[in-house]
Design a protein around this motif. Sequence first.
Motif, PDB file in Angstrom:
ATOM      1  N   VAL A 144       0.815  -0.913  -0.338  1.00  0.00           N
ATOM      2  CA  VAL A 144      -0.305   0.497  -0.256  1.00  0.00           C
ATOM      3  C   VAL A 144       0.622   0.872   0.112  1.00  0.00           C
ATOM      4  CG1 VAL A 144      -0.491   0.322   2.787  1.00  0.00           C
ATOM      5  CG2 VAL A 144      -0.999   0.396   1.525  1.00  0.00           C
ATOM      6  N   ASP A 145       0.531   2.356  -0.877  1.00  0.00           N
ATOM      7  CA  ASP A 145       1.110   3.611  -0.987  1.00  0.00           C
ATOM      8  C   ASP A 145       0.343   4.071  -0.033  1.00  0.00           C
ATOM      9  OD1 ASP A 145       1.776   1.863  -2.982  1.00  0.00           O
ATOM     10  OD2 ASP A 145       3.662   3.820  -3.619  1.00  0.00           O
ATOM     11  N   TRP A 146       0.583   5.501   0.985  1.00  0.00           N
ATOM     12  CA  TRP A 146      -0.325   6.563   1.529  1.00  0.00           C
ATOM     13  C   TRP A 146       0.240   8.000   1.263  1.00  0.00           C
ATOM     14  CZ3 TRP A 146       0.967   8.805   6.547  1.00  0.00           C
ATOM     15  CH2 TRP A 146       0.307  10.114   7.094  1.00  0.00           C
ATOM     16  N   VAL A 147      -0.533   8.686   0.277  1.00  0.00           N
ATOM     17  CA  VAL A 147      -0.179   9.598  -0.611  1.00  0.00           C
ATOM     18  C   VAL A 147      -0.778  10.569   0.193  1.00  0.00           C
ATOM     19  CG1 VAL A 147       0.874  10.757  -2.445  1.00  0.00           C
ATOM     20  CG2 VAL A 147       0.949   8.342  -1.758  1.00  0.00           C
ATOM     21  N   PRO A 148      -0.104  11.400   1.682  1.00  0.00           N
ATOM     22  CA  PRO A 148      -0.670  11.993   2.143  1.00  0.00           C
ATOM     23  C   PRO A 148      -0.376  13.794   1.648  1.00  0.00           C
ATOM     24  CG  PRO A 148       1.390  11.550   3.892  1.00  0.00           C
ATOM     25  CD  PRO A 148       1.286  11.060   2.789  1.00  0.00           C
ATOM     26  N   TYR A 149       0.248  14.034   1.077  1.00  0.00           N
ATOM     27  CA  TYR A 149       1.054  15.261   0.318  1.00  0.00           C
ATOM     28  C   TYR A 149       2.016  14.888  -1.162  1.00  0.00           C
ATOM     29  CZ  TYR A 149       0.789  17.055   4.957  1.00  0.00           C
ATOM     30  OH  TYR A 149      -0.072  16.983   6.652  1.00  0.00           O
ATOM     31  N   LEU A 156       4.614   0.795   2.098  1.00  0.00           N
ATOM     32  CA  LEU A 156       4.255  -0.350   3.071  1.00  0.00           C
ATOM     33  C   LEU A 156       4.146  -1.498   1.977  1.00  0.00           C
ATOM     34  CD1 LEU A 156       2.443   0.023   6.622  1.00  0.00           C
ATOM     35  CD2 LEU A 156       5.304   0.441   5.939  1.00  0.00           C
ATOM     36  N   GLU A 157       5.175  -2.885   2.067  1.00  0.00           N
ATOM     37  CA  GLU A 157       5.147  -4.024   1.035  1.00  0.00           C
ATOM     38  C   GLU A 157       5.655  -5.403   1.665  1.00  0.00           C
ATOM     39  OE1 GLU A 157       6.258  -3.455  -3.404  1.00  0.00           O
ATOM     40  OE2 GLU A 157       7.805  -4.442  -2.615  1.00  0.00           O
ATOM     41  N   LEU A 158       5.290  -6.357   1.192  1.00  0.00           N
ATOM     42  CA  LEU A 158       5.453  -7.571   1.771  1.00  0.00           C
ATOM     43  C   LEU A 158       5.739  -8.284   0.380  1.00  0.00           C
ATOM     44  CD1 LEU A 158       5.627  -9.635   4.154  1.00  0.00           C
ATOM     45  CD2 LEU A 158       3.067 -10.712   3.584  1.00  0.00           C
ATOM     46  N   ALA A 159       7.166  -8.412  -0.053  1.00  0.00           N
ATOM     47  CA  ALA A 159       7.188  -9.599  -1.047  1.00  0.00           C
ATOM     48  C   ALA A 159       7.633 -10.481  -0.966  1.00  0.00           C
ATOM     49  CB  ALA A 159       7.932  -8.663  -2.431  1.00  0.00           C
ATOM     50  N   SER A 160       7.918 -12.297  -1.695  1.00  0.00           N
ATOM     51  CA  SER A 160       8.141 -13.272  -1.631  1.00  0.00           C
ATOM     52  C   SER A 160       8.352 -13.995  -2.822  1.00  0.00           C
ATOM     53  CB  SER A 160       6.480 -14.073  -1.149  1.00  0.00           C
ATOM     54  OG  SER A 160       5.918 -14.056  -2.359  1.00  0.00           O
TER      55      SER A 160
END
Length: 218
Positions: A144-149, A156-160
């Motif tokens: 997920v990307d949070w772009v407040p500005y 945040l990322e989960l990779a395998s």
Amino acid sequence: DAYLIARPADFYGNIRLGTVISGSFVVTPELAVWGNLEVFRYQTLLSAVGNTYMGLGYLSLGGTYRYYAEHQRALAAYARLVLPTTSGLDRRSQPLALEIGTTAEVSAFENFRFHAFVSALGSLAMSDLAPADPRGGLRVGGGVDWVPYEAFSVVLELASGFGYRDALDFLAVSAGLRFAFGDVIAADLGVTYPFLGAEPSLAAAQLAIRGRFDGRGL
């Protein structure tokens, strides 16, 4: 960029500094081709048997095709080829690698974007001293990307990874901060920690400074 891999318990570290030149060409609104060349790479191995390399890095060529983009959702396919352009980095062998995958992105809420990816990759270590050593594996992840500005975002990322070195190569969590300084300069700061897999304690940190000078902005 600057990249650090560390495993303090085993007195192991890997430091990499480099400069990358990137270029892209938009063939159609859906299709783009691009290339990255490490014009300078410095890498040193901190261990009982140390090793240092300084010179030209890898050349990567690829393309991206966006085959769906509606209702704040996008799907794209991509391919990336890594060519053997180093001399001495891989100890008298030259790697040739190919990755083919697809990505998905959804803007479900204001200031939040969700993404996922899956790819297949393979490589050969070409050498006149040993067999080619072909390998292949699968990469799956999302985040997920949070772009407040407009000039700041959090990722945040989960990779395998599966099958490249072991049945489970890694299961890793990553966090990153992205900053934009106007339309030309941006900075990325990220950390990755694999908590399961073949290298469960090999943590990494990366700092990248990016500049775009074609007049379009970042």
